[in-house]
Design an enzyme around this catalytic site. Structure first.
Site, PDB file in Angstrom:
ATOM      1  N   HIS A 185       0.852  -1.195   0.000  1.00  0.00           N
ATOM      2  CA  HIS A 185       0.000   0.000   0.000  1.00  0.00           C
ATOM      3  C   HIS A 185       0.888   1.246   0.000  1.00  0.00           C
ATOM      4  CE1 HIS A 185      -2.575   3.117   1.826  1.00  0.00           C
ATOM      5  NE2 HIS A 185      -3.583   2.452   1.297  1.00  0.00           N
ATOM      6  N   PRO A 186       0.419   2.383  -0.525  1.00  0.00           N
ATOM      7  CA  PRO A 186       1.284   3.571  -0.635  1.00  0.00           C
ATOM      8  C   PRO A 186       1.931   4.068   0.649  1.00  0.00           C
ATOM      9  CG  PRO A 186      -0.605   3.838  -2.055  1.00  0.00           C
ATOM     10  CD  PRO A 186      -0.839   2.569  -1.283  1.00  0.00           C
ATOM     11  N   VAL A 187       1.345   3.826   1.828  1.00  0.00           N
ATOM     12  CA  VAL A 187       1.997   4.299   3.051  1.00  0.00           C
ATOM     13  C   VAL A 187       2.995   3.287   3.609  1.00  0.00           C
ATOM     14  CG1 VAL A 187       0.073   5.792   3.721  1.00  0.00           C
ATOM     15  CG2 VAL A 187       0.165   3.448   4.597  1.00  0.00           C
ATOM     16  N   LYS A 188       3.122   2.118   2.967  1.00  0.00           N
ATOM     17  CA  LYS A 188       4.055   1.111   3.460  1.00  0.00           C
ATOM     18  C   LYS A 188       5.477   1.421   2.994  1.00  0.00           C
ATOM     19  CE  LYS A 188       0.985  -1.494   5.556  1.00  0.00           C
ATOM     20  NZ  LYS A 188      -0.339  -1.109   5.064  1.00  0.00           N
ATOM     21  N   ILE A 189       6.417   0.516   3.277  1.00  0.00           N
ATOM     22  CA  ILE A 189       7.841   0.759   3.024  1.00  0.00           C
ATOM     23  C   ILE A 189       8.107   0.953   1.538  1.00  0.00           C
ATOM     24  CG2 ILE A 189      10.183  -0.052   3.464  1.00  0.00           C
ATOM     25  CD1 ILE A 189       8.504   0.357   6.003  1.00  0.00           C
TER      26      ILE A 189
END
Length: 386
Positions: A185-189
């Protein structure tokens, strides 16, 4: 506003996606297996199966392990709801194991106690899903020892933990589990826009997850129940799903993967600066780090131990009023209205609820500038000193 997390894209990422858009393959082309192989090699594991989200990955991981009606799945209450919903998708029942207040991860002591009671009641779980909260691995060796003793399977929910290490080995190598799940997901690493991945050392589990992500269909000659009718022939053998990752998403994920270690290193440096800045405040407690773990730091969470529940709420609002997206990860899953309807009540996991009343997530992502990070530190300090 300074977000709590965001993607970090560069020209190479955009070029990778554009290359696919100009190719003959948008969906099931060469980028998906290339992305799978890159993750498998990095994690030192035999198989990786890409899907369209970590939620889908959790679902097919449960199904591959035989989770269904009558089965029990245990997980952490300190996670996004997908960690528990995956069991319900399969018709199973879900339950929760309390956490360690200092780390936010599943408590091995609480798990062991719950297993002893469940054994006496003949209600042992089929699967336990430890969640590597904020990027730090749970104590997987201890959990695996309990799995051996009590006979359950393990799915590591490493949605926060791509790039992390445990006992100096990559999270995802499945040394102490049947399957590991990652999120992009975009907020992940790293991000593929949306996307997820399972890893496993078990070829039968890998093959079943490959079929489940694509309608339960196979065209492999060795798997057909009758002779092939032609090169076009396929069979549906399972009730599967359309959980496939596209080549567009895989191309972005593959490009992002090349920067994984540098992203984690940048997060480590930002965390070190935060910890040094907050060291003079006894009321600010960053998550503790186990000596066997190297966190990928998906999140930077502090516990504000001197605040009342109302002050905690005011603090998050104060940060947002000053242009900082303070956040909370997480409300215990069983306190969500849907799970309350299933019979869960407040007080079920006391440590998870204590954590919930103290925790604040602060901005952390590789593009966070020194000036912006210092503004976060100054603003939180101002709130505590007023």
């Amino acid at each position: 506003m300074i977000p709590y997390g965001k993607q970090q894209l560069d020209a190479a990422d955009l070029a990778a996606v554009q290359e696919v858009l100009q190719s003959n393959w948008l969906t099931q082309g060469p980028k998906v297996p290339a992305f799978e192989q890159a993750i498998a090699d990095y994690c030192q594991v035999s198989f990786a199966v890409a899907v369209n989200s970590a939620t889908s990955a959790l679902h097919i991981a449960c199904l591959a392990l035989g989770v269904g009606p009558g089965a029990r799945v245990w997980t952490s209450p300190n996670s996004f709801v997908a960690s528990a919903n995956c069991a319900l998708y399969c018709g199973a029942t879900v339950d929760f194991v309390d956490i360690e207040l200092d780390s936010g991860n599943m408590s091995v002591a609480a798990l062991e106690e719950k297993l002893r009671l469940a054994q006496r009641q003949n209600q042992l779980p089929k699967v336990v899903i430890p969640v590597h909260f904020a990027g730090q691995s749970c104590d997987m060796q201890a959990i695996a020892a309990l799995a051996e003793q009590y006979g359950f399977h393990i799915i590591e929910d490493a949605s926060h933990a791509i790039g992390a290490r445990y006992q100096n080995q990559p999270v995802g190598n499945c040394r102490y589990s049947d399957i590991t799940v990652f999120s992009f997901h975009p907020v992940k690493i790293i991000t593929s826009g949306e996307g997820g991945m399972t890893t496993t050392q078990n070829p039968k589990l890998a093959r079943k997850m490959q079929m489940l992500r694509s309608h339960g269909i196979t065209s492999e000659a060795t798997e057909l129940t009758e002779p092939s009718h032609g090169v076009w022939y396929y069979q549906q053998q399972l009730l599967g799903f359309n959980y496939r990752l596209t080549d567009i998403h895989a191309a972005l994920g593959l490009s992002q993967f090349s920067k994984l270690d540098s992203f984690v290193s940048a997060r480590q440096q930002l965390v070190e600066h935060y910890n040094q800045a907050f060291n003079r405040y006894a009321e600010i407690k960053p998550l503790s780090q186990h000596p066997d773990s190297y966190s990928s730091y998906h999140l930077y969470v502090v516990r504000l131990i001197s605040l009342t529940q109302e002050q905690h709420k005011v603090c998050v609002g104060y940060l947002r009023q000053h242009g900082i997206v303070g956040h909370l990860h997480y409300t215990p899953i069983y306190l969500q209205p849907y799970y309350q309807q299933l019979g869960f009540k407040a007080g079920y996991c006391p440590q998870a609820e204590n954590y919930y009343q103290q925790a604040v997530t602060l901005p952390l992502f590789p593009g966070l500038t020194p000036e912006a990070q210092q503004f976060v530190v100054t603003t939180l300090s101002a709130f505590l000193e007023q």
